[in-house]
Design a protein around this motif. Sequence first.
Motif, PDB file in Angstrom:
ATOM      1  N   UNK A  63       5.139  -3.296  -6.048  1.00 23.73           N
ATOM      2  CA  UNK A  63       4.792  -2.183  -6.931  1.00 23.73           C
ATOM      3  C   UNK A  63       3.735  -1.255  -6.343  1.00 23.73           C
ATOM      4  N   UNK A  64       3.092  -1.662  -5.252  1.00 32.29           N
ATOM      5  CA  UNK A  64       2.068  -0.804  -4.663  1.00 32.29           C
ATOM      6  C   UNK A  64       2.510  -0.205  -3.335  1.00 32.29           C
ATOM      7  N   UNK A  65       3.670  -0.599  -2.854  1.00 28.79           N
ATOM      8  CA  UNK A  65       4.143  -0.058  -1.577  1.00 28.79           C
ATOM      9  C   UNK A  65       4.274   1.457  -1.657  1.00 28.79           C
ATOM     10  N   UNK A  66       3.789   2.110  -0.637  1.00 23.73           N
ATOM     11  CA  UNK A  66       3.834   3.567  -0.598  1.00 23.73           C
ATOM     12  C   UNK A  66       2.675   4.238  -1.316  1.00 23.73           C
ATOM     13  N   UNK A  67       1.902   3.461  -2.089  1.00 21.31           N
ATOM     14  CA  UNK A  67       0.756   4.027  -2.798  1.00 21.31           C
ATOM     15  C   UNK A  67      -0.576   3.456  -2.301  1.00 21.31           C
ATOM     16  N   UNK A  68      -0.574   2.190  -1.931  1.00 18.76           N
ATOM     17  CA  UNK A  68      -1.787   1.513  -1.470  1.00 18.76           C
ATOM     18  C   UNK A  68      -1.694   1.271   0.024  1.00 18.76           C
ATOM     19  N   UNK A  69      -2.871   1.275   0.661  1.00 16.93           N
ATOM     20  CA  UNK A  69      -2.926   1.015   2.090  1.00 16.93           C
ATOM     21  C   UNK A  69      -4.136   0.129   2.391  1.00 16.93           C
ATOM     22  N   UNK A  70      -3.877  -1.014   3.012  1.00 12.30           N
ATOM     23  CA  UNK A  70      -4.951  -1.933   3.413  1.00 12.30           C
ATOM     24  C   UNK A  70      -5.327  -1.658   4.860  1.00 12.30           C
ATOM     25  N   UNK A  71      -6.604  -1.749   5.138  1.00 13.17           N
ATOM     26  CA  UNK A  71      -7.079  -1.549   6.508  1.00 13.17           C
ATOM     27  C   UNK A  71      -8.389  -2.308   6.681  1.00 13.17           C
ATOM     28  N   UNK A  72      -8.941  -2.236   7.885  1.00 10.67           N
ATOM     29  CA  UNK A  72     -10.187  -2.940   8.148  1.00 10.67           C
ATOM     30  C   UNK A  72     -10.897  -2.293   9.314  1.00 10.67           C
ATOM     31  N   UNK A  73     -12.209  -2.503   9.345  1.00  9.71           N
ATOM     32  CA  UNK A  73     -13.032  -2.073  10.469  1.00  9.71           C
ATOM     33  C   UNK A  73     -13.819  -3.296  10.908  1.00  9.71           C
ATOM     34  N   UNK A  74     -13.373  -3.944  11.958  1.00 12.99           N
ATOM     35  CA  UNK A  74     -14.012  -5.187  12.392  1.00 12.99           C
ATOM     36  C   UNK A  74     -15.432  -4.961  12.906  1.00 12.99           C
ATOM     37  N   UNK A  75     -15.717  -3.771  13.391  1.00 10.13           N
ATOM     38  CA  UNK A  75     -17.070  -3.473  13.847  1.00 10.13           C
ATOM     39  C   UNK A  75     -18.053  -3.429  12.676  1.00 10.13           C
ATOM     40  N   UNK A  76     -17.537  -3.142  11.491  1.00 12.97           N
ATOM     41  CA  UNK A  76     -18.382  -3.058  10.305  1.00 12.97           C
ATOM     42  C   UNK A  76     -18.214  -4.259   9.383  1.00 12.97           C
ATOM     43  N   UNK A  77     -17.377  -5.225   9.783  1.00 16.07           N
ATOM     44  CA  UNK A  77     -17.098  -6.398   8.930  1.00 16.07           C
ATOM     45  C   UNK A  77     -16.686  -5.976   7.523  1.00 16.07           C
ATOM     46  N   UNK A  78     -15.823  -4.983   7.463  1.00 18.61           N
ATOM     47  CA  UNK A  78     -15.437  -4.426   6.171  1.00 18.61           C
ATOM     48  C   UNK A  78     -13.933  -4.221   6.108  1.00 18.61           C
TER      49      UNK A  78
END
Length: 124
Positions: A63-78
């Motif tokens: 239900x969230x495909x195309x609307x939500x996007x997961x990501x990360x910044x390993x340098x910021x531990x976030x």
Amino acid sequence: QVQLVESGGGLVQTGGSLRLSCAASGLSFGALAMGWFRQAPGKERQFVASVSRLGSYLYYEDSVKGRFSASRDNAKNTAYLQMHSLKPEDTAVYYCAAGRDSYGGRRDELYDHWGQGTQVTVSS
């Protein structure tokens, strides 16, 4: 001590956007997948998205495909969850979770540590 702290929740109108953040400490962030789950009142906790340790593998609830996007910044531990085109049915407490391995996935048991959650409310 492992800590996962979510932020970025709030009240938004239908069609609006929010970006959730999950700041991690006390663990090898760059080695682990990160997941996002949500729980609406009276409902069971539901998988939303996960991102593998280098961001190569992404999983989303249908239900969230195309609307939500997961990501990360390993340098910021976030870790991040960008949410667009929000709907009232997206209203829930959103939790981030640190995985037991580097790939992630949909099942709760793939995650060892959980944040305290941040409320997202979408008004109609």
